[in-house]
Design a protein around this motif. Structure first.
Motif, PDB file in Angstrom:
ATOM      1  N   ALA A 109      46.272   6.532  11.167  1.00  0.00           N
ATOM      2  CA  ALA A 109      46.763   7.918  11.200  1.00  0.00           C
ATOM      3  C   ALA A 109      46.304   8.621  12.476  1.00  0.00           C
ATOM      4  CB  ALA A 109      46.268   8.673   9.968  1.00  0.00           C
ATOM      5  N   PHE A 110      45.098   8.295  12.918  1.00  0.00           N
ATOM      6  CA  PHE A 110      44.549   8.906  14.131  1.00  0.00           C
ATOM      7  C   PHE A 110      45.342   8.478  15.365  1.00  0.00           C
ATOM      8  CE2 PHE A 110      41.524   8.866  17.702  1.00  0.00           C
ATOM      9  CZ  PHE A 110      41.079  10.173  17.670  1.00  0.00           C
ATOM     10  N   THR A 111      45.610   7.179  15.465  1.00  0.00           N
ATOM     11  CA  THR A 111      46.324   6.687  16.647  1.00  0.00           C
ATOM     12  C   THR A 111      47.808   7.019  16.583  1.00  0.00           C
ATOM     13  OG1 THR A 111      46.510   4.505  15.582  1.00  0.00           O
ATOM     14  CG2 THR A 111      44.680   4.842  17.106  1.00  0.00           C
ATOM     15  N   GLN A 118      44.790  10.076  22.505  1.00  0.00           N
ATOM     16  CA  GLN A 118      45.033  10.652  23.831  1.00  0.00           C
ATOM     17  C   GLN A 118      44.409  12.044  23.936  1.00  0.00           C
ATOM     18  OE1 GLN A 118      47.176   9.057  21.816  1.00  0.00           O
ATOM     19  NE2 GLN A 118      49.023   8.368  22.895  1.00  0.00           N
ATOM     20  N   ARG A 119      44.590  12.848  22.895  1.00  0.00           N
ATOM     21  CA  ARG A 119      44.037  14.205  22.923  1.00  0.00           C
ATOM     22  C   ARG A 119      42.513  14.182  22.921  1.00  0.00           C
ATOM     23  NH1 ARG A 119      47.112  17.644  18.369  1.00  0.00           N
ATOM     24  NH2 ARG A 119      45.438  19.107  18.968  1.00  0.00           N
ATOM     25  N   ALA A 147      41.451  -0.515  17.286  1.00  0.00           N
ATOM     26  CA  ALA A 147      42.827  -0.482  17.805  1.00  0.00           C
ATOM     27  C   ALA A 147      43.286  -1.880  18.191  1.00  0.00           C
ATOM     28  CB  ALA A 147      42.909   0.447  19.013  1.00  0.00           C
ATOM     29  N   THR A 148      44.512  -2.202  17.815  1.00  0.00           N
ATOM     30  CA  THR A 148      45.104  -3.489  18.191  1.00  0.00           C
ATOM     31  C   THR A 148      46.057  -3.345  19.375  1.00  0.00           C
ATOM     32  OG1 THR A 148      46.845  -3.149  16.541  1.00  0.00           O
ATOM     33  CG2 THR A 148      44.898  -4.410  15.850  1.00  0.00           C
TER      34      THR A 148
END
Length: 519
Positions: free
Chosen positions: A121-123, A129-130, A157-158
């Protein structure tokens, strides 16, 4: 609507529900789920309203409750759901409300730590980026929270392209470098002036940034952009006090990051091996070796040896890798310093190399290389010593002894020079004294120790004395097996079974008072 009065009531009820998930009753979980959902709904209504009703103080109070609720996953569904993470990120990355934003980021950090699925959900929401851009903040509180969130999100992260985008377009690497530079300046000031200690929050933020730096250098193939950070990392390594044991954060995080950065370039070499009339080219390598020395000193202590040896095996790999990578790049004076510091000296050869009675760093390294629990560091350690021996099997054996070197050479398929173990080819030290190639000990010291122990070998024994000694050893082995403590093959029994044991013929003059074999 949840009023401030109701918030206080909920705060008092936290004691009942802030328990381990396995300890919560079904009723408690249901009650907690209801409260969390109500608090999240109130935040969402206020966030979506054209004119927000909650003051920043009221927002902080609600978020503080959610932070405590979110420390366990059970019953915190509204926090861990994708729309819950999205709402908290929107509040957390809002620049005009610093205190509520930090409380929201604490909720996000806890959620990402406890449930890695929240990273999606974050990515997906573009928050990496923010967060990368917000990371420019010089506030230690912001650095701590954003550093941890970015570390967790980049670790899980993948999509490497997303991380690369954050570095290239949203200044993630640049902001991390600026944070390390601020820490280097703070620790340098603290080392020269006891009245300006490093603030506690800044000290807490440093490990988060270092862990993020390690992840970035691990995942990005082009990590040359972090070379400019090396001088600041070395400054911190020199000025930060070493703890006991030495290999613990943030020292381990500094060495982890350094071991990951590409060093085979002019800028990295200039940072590690300073030039100039007053420059000490060994200063940085010496500091890394000091860390290694302190760590292995703890491992050689009289108490909790196994525990600290295990700790070294868990945390020592990066230190060994860093030294291994630096050696081929180092100027000759630095290489000589490394060989002198890490390989056994001639003065240590009065005993077998790696003897328990020796307290030197090389001896401790050899003991660690043969420790049963050192599965992670054994190969790295022997590879380092092999590299210090110019990757030459003969020099490797002469430096640490065949007993320590043989397993590594066989595992690597490296042939052993025939002359190394031949008696006529026994190596000599700088003073011309012969050395036992198996143990690395001076032959004359070995003979002296044997004579001092009363065991001068078989050379001076008659045949009858040899037979009596063999019988005595046979009985001792049998008794040892009968204790049940160990189970070992009696070498004398095996020799008889294989036809390698020849019974001596009795002489007419033999006396009848033969040893009955009793020990």
């Amino acid at each position: 609507m949840v009023t401030p009065v109701q918030i206080e009531i909920h705060a008092g009820s936290l004691l009942a529900v802030n328990e381990e998930p396995g300890c919560l009753s079904e009723a408690s979980v249901h009650s907690k789920r209801t409260q969390v959902a109500a608090l999240m709904t109130r935040l969402r209504q206020d966030h979506d309203a054209a004119e927000p009703e909650l003051s920043q103080q009221e927002q902080c109070a609600i978020l503080a409750q959610l932070k405590v609720f979110g420390r366990t996953v059970a019953g915190s569904d509204a926090i861990y759901a994708p729309d819950g993470i999205t709402l908290l990120c929107e509040i957390g990355l809002r620049a005009d409300t610093p205190e509520p934003s930090r409380e929201a980021l604490r909720c996000v950090a806890n959620a990402m730590l406890l449930d890695r699925t929240t990273t999606k959900a974050f990515t997906d929401g573009g928050y990496m980026q923010r967060a990368s851009e917000a990371y420019k903040s010089e506030s230690p509180d912001d650095e701590f929270l954003l550093g941890r969130i970015l570390f967790l999100s980049t670790t899980h992260a993948t999509d490497i392209d997303l991380i690369q985008t954050c570095v290239n377009e949203h200044k993630l690497a640049e902001n991390a470098h600026a944070a390390i530079a601020r820490h280097a300046a703070a620790y340098k000031a603290a080392s020269t002036d006891s009245l300006t200690p490093v603030p506690q929050m800044q000290a807490m933020a440093l490990p988060e940034t270092l862990k993020l730096l390690f992840t970035l250098t691990s995942k990005l193939s082009d990590n040359d952009l972090f070379v400019k950070t090396i001088p600041h990392l070395l400054d911190i390594l020199h000025t930060i006090p070493l703890q006991t044991p030495a290999l613990q954060p943030p020292v381990t995080h500094i060495i982890d990051a350094l071991s990951n950065i590409h060093l085979d370039n002019d800028a990295a070499k200039a940072a590690f091996f300073p030039s100039g009339e007053d420059a000490d080219q060994t200063t940085h390598v010496s500091r890394v070796i000091t860390v290694l020395d302190r760590a292995t000193q703890a491992a050689a202590g009289s108490s909790s040896i196994s525990r600290v040896a295990d700790d070294f095996d868990d945390r020592g790999a990066s230190t060994l890798k860093l030294l291994h990578d630096l050696y081929p790049l180092a100027p000759e004076p630095v290489q000589e310093f490394m060989r002198t510091s890490l390989l056994p000296s001639d003065t240590e050869r009065n005993m077998p190399l790696g003897s328990q009675t020796s307290a030197t760093l090389p001896a401790r390294l050899l003991r660690l290389s043969s420790a049963p629990t050192a599965s992670n560091t054994r190969s790295l350690l022997l590879t380092l010593l092999f590299t210090l021996s110019d990757s030459h099997a003969g020099k490797f054996i002469r430096n640490i002894g065949y007993g320590h070197a043989s397993g590594y050479l066989m595992m690597r398929g490296i042939p052993i020079p025939e002359d190394v173990l031949a008696e006529a080819g026994y190596a000599t030290d700088a003073s011309g004294r012969q050395v036992n190639p198996i143990t690395g000990q001076h032959l004359d010291d070995e003979d002296r120790n044997v004579r001092a122990s009363g065991l001068e070998g078989l050379e001076g024994m008659t045949d009858e004395e040899k037979e009596r000694e063999a019988e005595r050893l046979f009985v001792l082995f049998e008794r040892l097996n009968r204790t049940g403590v160990v189970s070992v093959e009696n070498p004398l029994r095996q020799a008889v079974q294989e036809g390698r044991f020849e019974e001596l013929q009795s002489s007419p003059d033999d006396s009848d008072d033969e040893d009955d074999g009793k020990a």
